[in-house]
Enzyme design. Structure first.
Site, PDB file in Angstrom:
ATOM      1  N   LYS A  37       0.816  -1.219   0.000  1.00 55.09           N
ATOM      2  CA  LYS A  37       0.000   0.000   0.000  1.00 55.09           C
ATOM      3  C   LYS A  37       0.851   1.272   0.000  1.00 55.09           C
ATOM      4  O   LYS A  37       0.456   2.274  -0.553  1.00 55.09           O
ATOM      5  CB  LYS A  37      -0.994  -0.009   1.160  1.00 55.09           C
ATOM      6  CG  LYS A  37      -0.393  -0.124   2.538  1.00 55.09           C
ATOM      7  CD  LYS A  37      -1.488  -0.456   3.561  1.00 55.09           C
ATOM      8  CE  LYS A  37      -0.892  -0.648   4.950  1.00 55.09           C
ATOM      9  NZ  LYS A  37      -1.849  -1.246   5.879  1.00 55.09           N
ATOM     10  N   ARG A 132      -9.518  -2.198  16.581  1.00 56.13           N
ATOM     11  CA  ARG A 132      -9.772  -1.695  15.238  1.00 56.13           C
ATOM     12  C   ARG A 132     -10.693  -2.715  14.584  1.00 56.13           C
ATOM     13  O   ARG A 132     -11.677  -3.110  15.221  1.00 56.13           O
ATOM     14  CB  ARG A 132      -8.462  -1.481  14.470  1.00 56.13           C
ATOM     15  CG  ARG A 132      -8.601  -0.423  13.372  1.00 56.13           C
ATOM     16  CD  ARG A 132      -7.316  -0.161  12.610  1.00 56.13           C
ATOM     17  NE  ARG A 132      -6.992  -1.248  11.683  1.00 56.13           N
ATOM     18  CZ  ARG A 132      -5.941  -1.246  10.868  1.00 56.13           C
ATOM     19  NH1 ARG A 132      -5.121  -0.209  10.868  1.00 56.13           N
ATOM     20  NH2 ARG A 132      -5.706  -2.251  10.056  1.00 56.13           N
TER      21      ARG A 132
HETATM   22  C1  LIG Z   1      -1.265  -2.150   6.476  1.00 54.89           C
HETATM   23  C2  LIG Z   1      -1.738  -3.434   6.923  1.00 54.89           C
HETATM   24  C3  LIG Z   1      -0.841  -4.493   7.096  1.00 54.89           C
HETATM   25  C4  LIG Z   1       0.639  -4.331   6.917  1.00 54.89           C
HETATM   26  O1  LIG Z   1       1.170  -3.659   8.012  1.00 54.89           O
HETATM   27  P1  LIG Z   1       2.746  -3.361   8.115  1.00 54.89           P
HETATM   28  O2  LIG Z   1       2.886  -2.794   9.466  1.00 54.89           O
HETATM   29  O3  LIG Z   1       3.068  -2.393   7.033  1.00 54.89           O
HETATM   30  O4  LIG Z   1       3.429  -4.647   7.956  1.00 54.89           O
HETATM   31  C5  LIG Z   1      -1.350  -5.715   7.463  1.00 54.89           C
HETATM   32  N1  LIG Z   1      -2.679  -5.900   7.674  1.00 54.89           N
HETATM   33  C6  LIG Z   1      -3.573  -4.907   7.533  1.00 54.89           C
HETATM   34  C7  LIG Z   1      -5.013  -5.176   7.768  1.00 54.89           C
HETATM   35  C8  LIG Z   1      -3.127  -3.640   7.133  1.00 54.89           C
HETATM   36  O5  LIG Z   1      -4.021  -2.660   6.971  1.00 54.89           O
END
Ligand SMILES: *Cc1c(COP(=O)(O)O)cnc(C)c1O
Length: 603
Positions: A37, A132
């Protein structure tokens, strides 16, 4: 000239990080989703992470996913952010699996999947204390029961996400809670779940300590691949690169100024009351980057003698005193910064920051440009080749009496030659390759006396070098109706210029790579420049831009291993430079982006 504000991305280091993390997890039976992302849809970043071996990609935005797929990425795609019912159709169309917690959304996903005639996998999120997304463990079975009967939806597993809102640590205890719910669901369904996704980068410390409960078999990693760091401590993880992303900005002022502001202190441009330490006169520099482009908190100069004093929207003020004691510093010098996650995100998003992808140089060196002597001599005149060479494309001269084996230990070969000669003289046997034919004509006339009119016939029917079903013809403007019919009858995939107008070139190449020639067989590309517009054969042929786009997507697929270039008529300056652009694009350089300094690709 270099763009004054560049975000440099070292793609080989990125691949390295993805690979290390993937290996680390795989030995413990944990599959990695590479979370992209933060790449804002930049396909080369996603490609590098895929090259590291991760089994799927994950993103939180539909726009990003679409952009990645437009550039030819077709790997399994996970949607991280819970879709709304309104987004269900878009998510079902471009993602294979999504994280969910709401029954109404899953109902919409099912309807959309039925309509699209696709299967969609659902990973139910469990709320384990971060507060969350996710349902409470007690409500789980009810939702599972509902999903079980929905058409075109498959409950692929359970997952959880910690450490994002509530700052809750991912522990063996929390993961064991997840496993308990998994066992409950499996008992109810009487089948094992495919994915048990234990978390994000926050789960990696447990992986490193080998403390992940056995049933956890999936992790979603973004931060630690991009940053090479432990998400809790922000300390480097051993053997990972922490300098993949660097921001380079120019000095626009260097002056000696007092370290304290002079006058009545109120608030700065961002509403805070600034505080400064009195260190007397400082050598201060201003670099042309500001809060609009990046996040200051996680921005740090690579040169330890330089420190950040402060910044407003467009100006970043740094202390150069120590550096200038040791070396001369002048205007337009570049100052390089390491970027933390926040700074990286913002720099990726800023349209004012040019993204510069530094490729795996060794890979590019593996390109051999081969040409007959006449062409080569002509090209040499212009330092044209020298400039190609500087980009690691190695020009080589061949003696026309020598037969070229087209695949030479994994090297990509670009052959400039007259097409009939090249094709008829090359030992294609055992080529095991798909064919992309970029040509204004089909050249499938079995009866023709002229060699160049029957080359494709020769390759498909006579020598059986390629199979019609694994061939795609693109950009056809001139073809007798019966040739087209014959080729289609044999299963060849044919796209005329009308199709190009209708679908757009990117969509067509995507179709070629993902459907017609799906898989990972190498591709032999025949590029006959008659396919370009303005040519005597092709009044309505491809434009410069379209051809570059086609070559870019093909090159991105990393499958093109032989290129045969023909009809390269060297009669004007413009042509010559255009030709070089095409060759560089095939070899993986991004011409369109370079020439326009576009900030975000493929828009
Ligand atoms: C962004 C995100 C991740 C990845 O998180 P990082 O800390 O960048 O590894 C994993 N799961 C969800 C649901 C996310 O939104």
């Amino acid at each position: 000239m270099n763009h004054p504000l560049q975000l440099k991305v070292d793609l080989s280091k990125l691949k390295h990080n993805a690979q290390r993390i993937n290996d680390m997890c795989l030995v413990q039976g944990i599959e990695v989703a590479g979370v992209v992302k933060a790449a804002c849809g930049q396909s080369l970043i996603a490609k590098a992470i895929l090259d590291g071996g991760v089994s799927m990609l994950a993103d939180s935005r539909i726009d990003n996913v679409r952009q990645l797929q437009r550039s030819g990425i077709s790997e399994k795609m996970m949607m991280l952010r819970l879709p709304s019912p309104n987004q269900a159709e878009a998510v079902a169309a471009c993602c294979d699996i999504s994280l969910n917690s709401e029954s109404d959304t899953i109902l919409s996903l099912s309807e959309a999947a039925v309509k699209l005639k696709r299967e969609h996998e659902v990973l139910l999120m469990l709320e384990l204390g971060d507060r969350r997304e996710g349902i409470l463990p007690n409500d789980l079975l009810e939702l599972v029961a509902l999903i079980q009967d929905l058409p075109n939806i498959k409950l692929a597993g359970l997952g959880t996400n910690l450490g994002c809102l509530g700052g809750i640590r991912t522990t063996t205890g929390k993961l064991s809670e997840l496993v308990r719910s998994v066992e409950q669901v499996e008992k109810y369904l009487q089948r094992p779940l495919r994915y048990i996704s234990g978390g994000n980068s926050n789960m990696l410390p447990l992986v490193l300590k080998n403390e992940v409960p056995e049933r956890i078999n999936h992790i979603r990693v973004g931060f630690s691949i991009l940053q090479g760091k432990d998400a809790y401590t922000d300390k480097p993880i051993e053997s990972l690169a922490t300098d993949i992303f660097q921001l380079e900005a120019e000095l626009i002022e260097i002056q000696n100024k007092h370290s304290l502001p002079d006058g009545e202190v109120v608030i700065d441009a961002f509403g805070a009351v600034p505080k400064f330490k009195d260190v007397g006169i400082q050598a201060r520099g201003i670099v042309g980057v500001g809060r609009i482009d990046t996040d200051l908190v996680t921005l740090s100069p690579v040169d330890k003698r330089v420190s950040v004093i402060g910044a407003s929207s467009d100006h970043l003020v740094i202390d150069l005193t120590e550096k200038m004691k040791q070396e001369k510093v002048q205007l337009s010098d570049k100052i390089t910064f390491n970027l933390g996650y926040g700074a990286l995100l913002q720099a990726m998003l800023s349209p004012y920051v040019e993204k510069h992808m530094e490729r795996d140089v060794n890979k590019a060196r593996d390109t051999l440009l081969v040409s007959d002597i006449d062409t080569l001599n002509y090209l040499k005149k212009d330092e044209w080749l020298a400039r190609l060479d500087s980009q690691h494309i190695v020009p080589t001269q061949i003696d026309s009496s020598v037969l070229l084996p087209l695949i030479t230990n994994g090297k990509k070969v670009v052959l400039i030659h007259s097409l009939p000669l090249a094709i008829l003289s090359v030992p294609f046997r055992k080529l095991e390759s798909d064919l992309v034919w970029l040509h204004s004509r089909t050249c499938f006339e079995s009866s023709s006396e002229k060699k160049q009119d029957s080359i494709l016939y020769h390759l498909l029917e006579h020598q059986h070098v390629f199979s019609a079903k694994r061939s795609c013809l693109l950009g056809i403007t001139h073809s007798p109706a019966d040739e087209e019919k014959k080729l289609s009858g044999k299963g060849a995939n044919l796209y005329t210029m009308e199709d190009v107008d209708l679908l757009g070139v990117r969509e067509i190449v995507r179709k070629v790579l993902n459907q017609d020639l799906a898989g990972d067989r190498p591709i032999t590309l025949v590029l006959d420049f008659s396919v370009l517009t303005g040519n005597e054969f092709a009044k309505g042929g491809l434009t410069y831009r379209e051809l570059c786009q086609i070559l870019e997507v093909l090159s991105n697929s990393n499958r093109v291993s032989n290129v045969i270039i023909s009809s390269m008529y060297l009669n004007s300056e413009r042509d010559l430079f255009e030709y070089r652009d095409y060759i560089r694009t095939i070899c993986g350089h991004r011409i369109l982006q370079e020439s326009e300094s576009v900030a975000v690709d493929e828009k």
